[in-house]
Write a protein that holds these residues in place. Structure first.
Motif, PDB file in Angstrom:
ATOM      1  N   ALA A  51       9.463 -13.505   3.768  1.00 55.08           N
ATOM      2  CA  ALA A  51       9.525 -12.277   2.981  1.00 55.08           C
ATOM      3  C   ALA A  51       9.145 -12.546   1.531  1.00 55.08           C
ATOM      4  O   ALA A  51       8.435 -11.753   0.902  1.00 55.08           O
ATOM      5  N   THR A  66       5.950 -10.851  -0.276  1.00 57.95           N
ATOM      6  CA  THR A  66       6.193 -10.003  -1.448  1.00 57.95           C
ATOM      7  C   THR A  66       5.331 -10.458  -2.622  1.00 57.95           C
ATOM      8  O   THR A  66       4.738  -9.628  -3.333  1.00 57.95           O
ATOM      9  N   GLU A  84       1.715  -9.546  -1.890  1.00 58.29           N
ATOM     10  CA  GLU A  84       1.523  -8.092  -1.981  1.00 58.29           C
ATOM     11  C   GLU A  84       1.415  -7.652  -3.440  1.00 58.29           C
ATOM     12  O   GLU A  84       0.561  -6.820  -3.795  1.00 58.29           O
ATOM     13  N   THR A 133       7.673  -7.507  10.264  1.00 57.00           N
ATOM     14  CA  THR A 133       7.410  -6.169  10.801  1.00 57.00           C
ATOM     15  C   THR A 133       7.033  -5.170   9.716  1.00 57.00           C
ATOM     16  O   THR A 133       6.102  -4.370   9.884  1.00 57.00           O
ATOM     17  N   ASP A 134       7.722  -5.216   8.564  1.00 55.04           N
ATOM     18  CA  ASP A 134       7.464  -4.228   7.527  1.00 55.04           C
ATOM     19  C   ASP A 134       6.127  -4.436   6.810  1.00 55.04           C
ATOM     20  O   ASP A 134       5.701  -3.591   6.027  1.00 55.04           O
ATOM     21  N   MET A 135       5.439  -5.566   7.079  1.00 56.29           N
ATOM     22  CA  MET A 135       4.159  -5.833   6.432  1.00 56.29           C
ATOM     23  C   MET A 135       2.968  -5.508   7.325  1.00 56.29           C
ATOM     24  O   MET A 135       1.825  -5.470   6.847  1.00 56.29           O
ATOM     25  N   ARG A 136       3.199  -5.247   8.577  1.00 57.02           N
ATOM     26  CA  ARG A 136       2.083  -5.108   9.509  1.00 57.02           C
ATOM     27  C   ARG A 136       1.223  -3.888   9.231  1.00 57.02           C
ATOM     28  O   ARG A 136       0.027  -3.891   9.476  1.00 57.02           O
ATOM     29  N   ARG A 137       1.811  -2.849   8.664  1.00 65.88           N
ATOM     30  CA  ARG A 137       1.015  -1.659   8.343  1.00 65.88           C
ATOM     31  C   ARG A 137       0.298  -1.802   7.003  1.00 65.88           C
ATOM     32  O   ARG A 137      -0.541  -0.967   6.653  1.00 65.88           O
ATOM     33  N   LYS A 138       0.616  -2.856   6.260  1.00 68.69           N
ATOM     34  CA  LYS A 138       0.019  -3.042   4.942  1.00 68.69           C
ATOM     35  C   LYS A 138      -1.139  -4.042   4.941  1.00 68.69           C
ATOM     36  O   LYS A 138      -1.864  -4.139   3.958  1.00 68.69           O
TER      37      LYS A 138
END
Length: 303
Positions: free
Chosen positions: A242, A246, A249, A271-276
């Motif tokens: 993470a 971060t 990003e 998981t929270d980065m896969r759409r980015k």
């Protein structure tokens, strides 16, 4: 008997015990350490066999008993990023013992197995042995590690191989072919972006890759037309924590760039980065599939 002589005797005895497989096995390995394009080649061969109407499974090295990978349930930290990626294209098993994985695949309906990583210590009889090498690096200085990039001597490795697939641009292929006389059939391949409708031309990208040769990914992305404003070569299989994500990003946002990575790295993304993060998928293509197809067909009709 102790010492180096005893160790060599045990090693020779272990390699001499080659257990027969219950079905045709295509072993895909490399003599060189580091990324050679083996995973895309395994996927390409599995898809080629499936296109010929064969029920093909992939077996790759794991830590324990044979397990069939479910790409929707397993995570990269459980089964490895490469097996998880391959499982999206073909039924895939991990197993510490290659023959156990092959037997499990056969019991599940496989009629041919692609053995990712090649035959470990020659303990399983493969029907077809394929080497995959990076044409740019070739066999390096031709020496065995730690003094060179080879896992075993060039002569020994080539003796047990039926086909060499070298991957890289045309000029590198020509240099590699001229640098060493392999004595086996050779096919020439390249990694090409999969046409997904994505327009890379002119896109400002923040590229990162934790694969064997990150520079290969950066070159492919550049050739697709992307403007690479930052590139980060991570270590192979590096954990995408993470904190790391971060930081990258924030850097990408400051540069006004889109984050882009490889398919293998994508399966390790939080998981929270896969759409980015966008993914540049590549496929291994051969200049001529005919020689390889002939060998694949001979698996089922040796005559």
């Amino acid at each position: 008997m102790r010492g180096p002589v005893a160790w060599l005797s045990r090693l020779s005895a272990r390699r001499a015990i080659s257990r027969p497989a219950p079905l045709p096995v295509v072993a895909v390995g490399s003599l060189s350490t580091g990324g050679t394009g083996k995973t895309p080649t395994v996927i390409a061969l599995a898809q080629r066999l499936a296109g010929q109407g064969r029920e093909v499974h992939v077996v790759t090295r794991g830590d324990g008993a044979a397990v069939r990978i479910n790409e929707r349930e397993h995570r990269a930290e459980e089964v490895g990023d490469e097996p998880l990626l391959i499982a999206a294209f073909s039924p895939t098993w991990t197993a510490l013992d290659a023959l156990e994985g092959i037997n499990a695949a056969k019991a599940a309906g496989a009629e041919v197995v692609v053995l990712d990583g090649g035959v470990p210590d020659g303990t399983v009889s493969a029907t077809l042995n394929i080497l995959v090498e990076d044409a740019v690096r070739g066999f390096g200085n031709g020496r065995v590690r730690p003094f060179g990039p080879l896992k075993t001597s060039l002569q020994q490795g080539l003796t047990h191989a039926d086909l060499l697939i070298s991957i890289g641009p045309k000029q590198a292929q020509e240099r590699f072919a001229a640098s060493v006389e392999t004595g086996i059939a050779q096919s020439f391949g390249r990694l090409v972006p999969l046409q997904t409708g994505m327009t890379w031309s002119g896109m400002r990208v923040y590229a990162f890759a934790g694969i064997g040769v990150p520079e290969r990914f950066f070159a492919t992305l550049h050739d697709a037309g992307a403007e690479i404003v930052a590139r980060h070569a991570l270590t192979d299989h590096q954990e995408l924590t993470a904190a790391l994500m971060t930081r990258m990003e924030r850097e990408a946002w400051a540069l006004g760039a889109q984050m882009v990575t490889t398919e293998k790295d994508a399966v390790r993304l939080p998981t929270d980065m896969r759409r980015k993060v966008l993914v540049l998928p590549v496929r291994m293509e051969l200049d001529d599939w005919a020689p390889v197809d002939a060998q694949l067909l001979s698996l089922f009709d040796p005559a």
